[in-house]
Design a protein around this motif. Structure first.
Motif, PDB file in Angstrom:
ATOM      1  N   TYR A 182     -23.422   7.375 -15.627  1.00  0.00           N
ATOM      2  CA  TYR A 182     -22.789   7.288 -14.302  1.00  0.00           C
ATOM      3  C   TYR A 182     -23.522   6.399 -13.302  1.00  0.00           C
ATOM      4  N   GLU A 183     -24.839   6.224 -13.465  1.00  0.00           N
ATOM      5  CA  GLU A 183     -25.524   5.271 -12.592  1.00  0.00           C
ATOM      6  C   GLU A 183     -25.161   3.851 -13.046  1.00  0.00           C
ATOM      7  N   VAL A 184     -25.243   2.892 -12.118  1.00  0.00           N
ATOM      8  CA  VAL A 184     -24.813   1.530 -12.470  1.00  0.00           C
ATOM      9  C   VAL A 184     -25.981   0.547 -12.524  1.00  0.00           C
ATOM     10  N   SER A 185     -27.203   1.013 -12.210  1.00  0.00           N
ATOM     11  CA  SER A 185     -28.388   0.151 -12.287  1.00  0.00           C
ATOM     12  C   SER A 185     -29.397   0.789 -13.228  1.00  0.00           C
ATOM     13  N   LYS A 186     -30.137  -0.050 -13.942  1.00  0.00           N
ATOM     14  CA  LYS A 186     -31.252   0.461 -14.732  1.00  0.00           C
ATOM     15  C   LYS A 186     -32.309   0.966 -13.758  1.00  0.00           C
ATOM     16  N   ARG A 187     -32.886   2.102 -14.035  1.00  0.00           N
ATOM     17  CA  ARG A 187     -33.911   2.617 -13.120  1.00  0.00           C
ATOM     18  C   ARG A 187     -35.204   1.810 -13.216  1.00  0.00           C
ATOM     19  N   GLY A 188     -35.599   1.455 -14.431  1.00  0.00           N
ATOM     20  CA  GLY A 188     -36.833   0.681 -14.575  1.00  0.00           C
ATOM     21  C   GLY A 188     -38.021   1.438 -14.016  1.00  0.00           C
ATOM     22  N   ILE A 189     -38.737   0.792 -13.109  1.00  0.00           N
ATOM     23  CA  ILE A 189     -39.943   1.409 -12.546  1.00  0.00           C
ATOM     24  C   ILE A 189     -39.588   2.519 -11.547  1.00  0.00           C
ATOM     25  N   TYR A 190     -38.381   2.454 -10.956  1.00  0.00           N
ATOM     26  CA  TYR A 190     -37.957   3.506 -10.022  1.00  0.00           C
ATOM     27  C   TYR A 190     -37.846   4.836 -10.769  1.00  0.00           C
ATOM     28  N   SER A 191     -38.377   5.882 -10.172  1.00  0.00           N
ATOM     29  CA  SER A 191     -38.447   7.241 -10.726  1.00  0.00           C
ATOM     30  C   SER A 191     -39.375   7.318 -11.932  1.00  0.00           C
ATOM     31  N   GLY A 192     -40.181   6.249 -12.118  1.00  0.00           N
ATOM     32  CA  GLY A 192     -41.326   6.318 -13.017  1.00  0.00           C
ATOM     33  C   GLY A 192     -42.517   6.814 -12.214  1.00  0.00           C
ATOM     34  N   LEU A 219     -32.562   8.064 -26.583  1.00  0.00           N
ATOM     35  CA  LEU A 219     -31.810   7.634 -25.406  1.00  0.00           C
ATOM     36  C   LEU A 219     -31.828   6.114 -25.312  1.00  0.00           C
ATOM     37  N   GLN A 220     -30.979   5.575 -24.435  1.00  0.00           N
ATOM     38  CA  GLN A 220     -30.922   4.119 -24.238  1.00  0.00           C
ATOM     39  C   GLN A 220     -30.850   3.795 -22.750  1.00  0.00           C
ATOM     40  N   SER A 221     -31.189   2.543 -22.400  1.00  0.00           N
ATOM     41  CA  SER A 221     -31.039   2.044 -21.027  1.00  0.00           C
ATOM     42  C   SER A 221     -30.311   0.716 -21.102  1.00  0.00           C
ATOM     43  N   ASN A 222     -29.028   0.723 -20.780  1.00  0.00           N
ATOM     44  CA  ASN A 222     -28.228  -0.501 -20.903  1.00  0.00           C
ATOM     45  C   ASN A 222     -27.686  -1.028 -19.579  1.00  0.00           C
ATOM     46  N   ASN A 223     -28.043  -0.361 -18.471  1.00  0.00           N
ATOM     47  CA  ASN A 223     -27.549  -0.826 -17.177  1.00  0.00           C
ATOM     48  C   ASN A 223     -28.312  -2.062 -16.713  1.00  0.00           C
ATOM     49  N   PRO A 224     -27.698  -2.895 -15.842  1.00  0.00           N
ATOM     50  CA  PRO A 224     -28.360  -4.127 -15.403  1.00  0.00           C
ATOM     51  C   PRO A 224     -29.656  -3.869 -14.623  1.00  0.00           C
ATOM     52  N   ASP A 225     -30.601  -4.781 -14.796  1.00  0.00           N
ATOM     53  CA  ASP A 225     -31.946  -4.657 -14.222  1.00  0.00           C
ATOM     54  C   ASP A 225     -32.316  -5.988 -13.566  1.00  0.00           C
ATOM     55  N   GLY A 226     -32.452  -5.984 -12.238  1.00  0.00           N
ATOM     56  CA  GLY A 226     -32.780  -7.231 -11.547  1.00  0.00           C
ATOM     57  C   GLY A 226     -34.264  -7.477 -11.371  1.00  0.00           C
ATOM     58  N   LEU A 227     -35.100  -6.504 -11.771  1.00  0.00           N
ATOM     59  CA  LEU A 227     -36.538  -6.582 -11.457  1.00  0.00           C
ATOM     60  C   LEU A 227     -37.427  -6.951 -12.633  1.00  0.00           C
ATOM     61  N   ALA A 228     -37.060  -6.476 -13.837  1.00  0.00           N
ATOM     62  CA  ALA A 228     -37.766  -6.800 -15.089  1.00  0.00           C
ATOM     63  C   ALA A 228     -39.244  -6.401 -15.103  1.00  0.00           C
ATOM     64  N   PHE A 229     -39.560  -5.202 -14.621  1.00  0.00           N
ATOM     65  CA  PHE A 229     -40.917  -4.668 -14.770  1.00  0.00           C
ATOM     66  C   PHE A 229     -41.152  -4.304 -16.234  1.00  0.00           C
ATOM     67  N   PRO A 230     -42.412  -4.389 -16.709  1.00  0.00           N
ATOM     68  CA  PRO A 230     -42.686  -3.880 -18.060  1.00  0.00           C
ATOM     69  C   PRO A 230     -42.467  -2.359 -18.101  1.00  0.00           C
ATOM     70  N   ASP A 231     -42.260  -1.808 -19.299  1.00  0.00           N
ATOM     71  CA  ASP A 231     -42.086  -0.352 -19.414  1.00  0.00           C
ATOM     72  C   ASP A 231     -43.394   0.384 -19.141  1.00  0.00           C
ATOM     73  N   LEU A 232     -44.495  -0.228 -19.559  1.00  0.00           N
ATOM     74  CA  LEU A 232     -45.808   0.380 -19.302  1.00  0.00           C
ATOM     75  C   LEU A 232     -46.805  -0.733 -19.017  1.00  0.00           C
ATOM     76  N   TYR A 233     -47.623  -0.538 -17.999  1.00  0.00           N
ATOM     77  CA  TYR A 233     -48.669  -1.521 -17.679  1.00  0.00           C
ATOM     78  C   TYR A 233     -49.908  -0.783 -17.177  1.00  0.00           C
ATOM     79  N   PHE A 234     -51.067  -1.094 -17.760  1.00  0.00           N
ATOM     80  CA  PHE A 234     -52.346  -0.552 -17.290  1.00  0.00           C
ATOM     81  C   PHE A 234     -53.404  -1.647 -17.309  1.00  0.00           C
ATOM     82  N   PHE A 235     -54.366  -1.538 -16.374  1.00  0.00           N
ATOM     83  CA  PHE A 235     -55.451  -2.512 -16.389  1.00  0.00           C
ATOM     84  C   PHE A 235     -56.783  -1.858 -16.037  1.00  0.00           C
ATOM     85  N   VAL A 236     -57.855  -2.434 -16.597  1.00  0.00           N
ATOM     86  CA  VAL A 236     -59.227  -2.086 -16.202  1.00  0.00           C
ATOM     87  C   VAL A 236     -59.593  -3.083 -15.116  1.00  0.00           C
TER      88      VAL A 236
END
Length: 418
Positions: free
Chosen positions: A345-355, A88-105
């Motif tokens: 059909y959506e016009v925004s990249k989901r990014g962190i939303y619905s993660g 799959l791909q994600s090509n819709n515009p993204d205004g937030l630029a969160f990383p795809d995965l982030y974890f910390f100790v």
């Protein structure tokens, strides 16, 4: 045992204390009684070690990160990790630029249960420091000017097109979302979260700060939880508004419970979750513990089902997360085709939303929510966003679906528009 007032004072101080650090995560059950929650609330602050990566090999990197540290870790999975799992791909515009995965100790970890705070990581004196912490006076919040990426007419048009896909047999159900956003938004993230958490307290609420990016979440939904060898998923499908009149509210609740359309939506997702859990389960152990449970929150009643299984000991628990990701309640059925149509059909990249965000304990137990009913903010670019959506089936009425989106957004709109 602390009094409720003392507890909320401590909670507020602990959150503001944690917010001084560049990274912190606060998970709050808001006193909801839940069989599977380990703590009433838990706060992780400051970074000892961190992992930030893009989709591609993210789940394996997380596995290695956990193996090396074998410690409490807190973090999030972006919806776009779907591109690592499927073609799959994600090509819709993204205004937030969160990383795809982030974890910390974390450097500090404080957990709270039954009126008592406990330091799980860090110096025990930290509790005294929190107790004496001075919370800064509230700033006067300025109303945020929100815009929508889709007009009502565009939204309705897209829903009708998706219903055509269902009629053609491409899919049975798809979760279709739209974005509300603001540019040049200046908010105080921690105060905005406190306001949201007061207006809409939910069992999987949380505040996640990663440098200049923030998740302010009032989510009612659990994605996946592991306790011992048991995996539990609790998808939400089915929403009805609350009424101030108790008698009318009870009627609405009963109508939701018996609504054939809402039940059909819910059962499709239950089947999808059962299928996802089967990939990680001991054969024959997947079961539906509760079907069509009705749970009430300040703005809405929700239909929630609970599915569980026993984790196959040959499968790494992080692979079990990957096998169920992204959650069926936010995709649709069949899952891959639904995600392709979401992208189209959506016009925004989901990014962190619905993660999802949450934590993993040293013994491999974990609890992760679904990032919905959440304000997302990048304080550097001053971009603020939240998305809302719902399940589209052939029975869906596009105008009613639009109204349901506004109902789901009501707490956030109340907070941001002052």
């Amino acid at each position: 045992m602390k009094t409720p007032q003392k507890i909320s004072d401590f909670k507020q101080k602990a959150l503001h204390w944690a917010n001084q650090f560049e990274v912190c995560c606060f998970l709050d059950s808001n006193h909801y009684k839940d069989t599977y929650s380990a703590y009433d609330f838990i706060i992780a602050a400051s970074v000892n070690h961190e992992l930030k990566c893009a989709a591609g090999n993210a789940f394996n990197q997380l596995k290695s990160f956990y193996t090396v540290h074998k410690q409490w870790i807190f973090g999030f999975f972006s919806y776009d990790l779907k591109n690592e799992i499927e073609d799959l791909q994600s090509n819709n515009p993204d205004g937030l630029a969160f990383p795809d995965l982030y974890f910390f100790v974390p450097e500090y970890l404080i957990a709270f249960k039954e009126g008592k705070a406990e330091v799980l990581i860090g110096d025990k004196n930290i509790l005294a420091e929190i107790e004496s912490f001075q919370v800064q006076k509230k700033e006067k919040a300025t109303a945020v000017q929100l815009s929508q990426k889709l007009s009502k007419a565009q939204y309705i048009d897209k829903v009708e097109t998706l219903r055509d896909h269902i009629l053609r047999g491409d899919i049975y159900e798809v979760n279709f979302c739209q974005e509300f956003f603001a540019e040049n938004a200046a908010i105080n993230p921690v105060q905005t979260f406190e306001l949201l958490n007061a207006v809409s307290p939910t069992p999987f609420a949380g505040y996640f700060k990663i440098y200049n990016q923030y998740i302010l979440s009032a989510t009612p939904e659990r994605f996946l939880c592991k306790r011992g060898q048991k995996l539990i998923s609790q998808p939400i499908k089915g929403t009805a508004k609350r009424s101030f009149d108790p008698a009318e509210d009870e009627v609405i609740k009963l109508q939701l419970k018996n609504d054939v359309k809402e039940q059909a939506e819910n059962v499709m997702i239950v089947d999808l979750v059962r299928h996802d859990l089967t990939k990680s389960a001991v054969k024959g152990s997947v079961k539906v513990e509760e079907l069509f449970g009705i749970y009430s929150f300040p703005q809405v009643h929700q239909m929630i089902s609970t599915i569980s299984c026993e984790l196959n000991p040959e499968i790494h628990f992080i692979d079990a997360i990957k096998n169920a990701f992204p959650m069926g309640s936010m995709t649709g059925a069949p899952k891959v085709k639904a995600m392709k149509l979401i992208e189209e059909y959506e016009v925004s990249k989901r990014g962190i939303y619905s993660g999802s965000f949450g934590c993993i304990s040293p013994d491999g137990d974990f609890d992760f929510n679904v990032i919905i009913r959440s304000i997302l903010y990048n304080s550097e670019s001053k971009y603020l966003s939240f998305q809302v959506g719902g399940a589209i089936t052939y029975q869906s009425n596009a105008a009613a679906e639009y109204e349901e989106c506004l109902l789901k957004a009501s707490a956030i709109l109340k907070v941001l528009e002052g």
